[in-house]
Design a protein around this motif. Sequence first.
Motif: not given
Length: 304
Positions: A67, A28, A57-62, A55, A36, A65
């Motif tokens: 998977e 990142c 895969e469900t972190d929308d702050r990444m 945690e 991705r 994307p």
Amino acid sequence: MNTNYDIEAVITSFNQKDMIYQAVGSLCSQTVKPKRIIIADDGSADEKSIQILHEIETDDRMPIPVEVIRQTNSGVSAARNAGIQKTQASLVLVLDGDDYLEPSFIEEVSQLLCENPAMTAASSWLRTFGALEAVVRPAGGSVADFLSRNCCPAANIFRREEWQKCGGYDETMRNGFEDWDFFLSMLEVRLDAFIGIVEKPLINYRTAPASSNIKSMEKRLGLMRYMIEKHRNSYKEHIAEAVLGVEAVSMERLYGWESEMIHAKLSGQNLHRISKEFIESPSYGDGGMAAAVRIVSAQQPSAG
């Protein structure tokens, strides 16, 4: 950095707890980011590792994307192939979940590939940490260079098309050397193929006495036999380079050992039992006897 390389990343994971955070974070933080990140989990059973993957895969702050795909424990080759199969980009980066990259890795390594159409894969030098702190300098090269030793780190960027042509990572190789075998397979796809190396330590490689890389060396001869049989045509075609490459490594190690023994002798230190046995009964036909003669003949430099 606005250069848009067509690249996705695959990280392999197996019971690596929070080390995976560092691997993902290093991707990142790249100056050129992958489109991705796919984390291929090879059947982690550790509760903390499973929780951390959830945690991530469900972190929308990444910023990228992410998977996570999961499989029953089948080995790192199978995990890599499964992750790569999910990619769509022309370039794929593979990274072990306990290692991490410097921010310019993708930018500098991808540039090598873009400038050299015959280059099937590329990587960089490594900086090791953990048990060993050092800079390791693999050199890359053609198929002939890879017959005597692996010349590229496991963390690398390759052309997805070449992965597909060569059949991917060998999923029967669960005891080590799967990276070396994969590089040989890719280099055999085309005559002018070679692997490039950025001469900077852009990979941070974790070392530990119980790591799979260390354990694989205990099975080196059996693994080498398998690879020689699998890549028989390459070894036949480049037999001189293969033998001379192994001989060069052997001579380098022998001279290093010889220098240490001479230093110990001149310093009045006691030699290790193995070293004493070597002097009493040196090996024959491989330079061992000559080394023993030089060791026992070494004298203190004369004063003045």
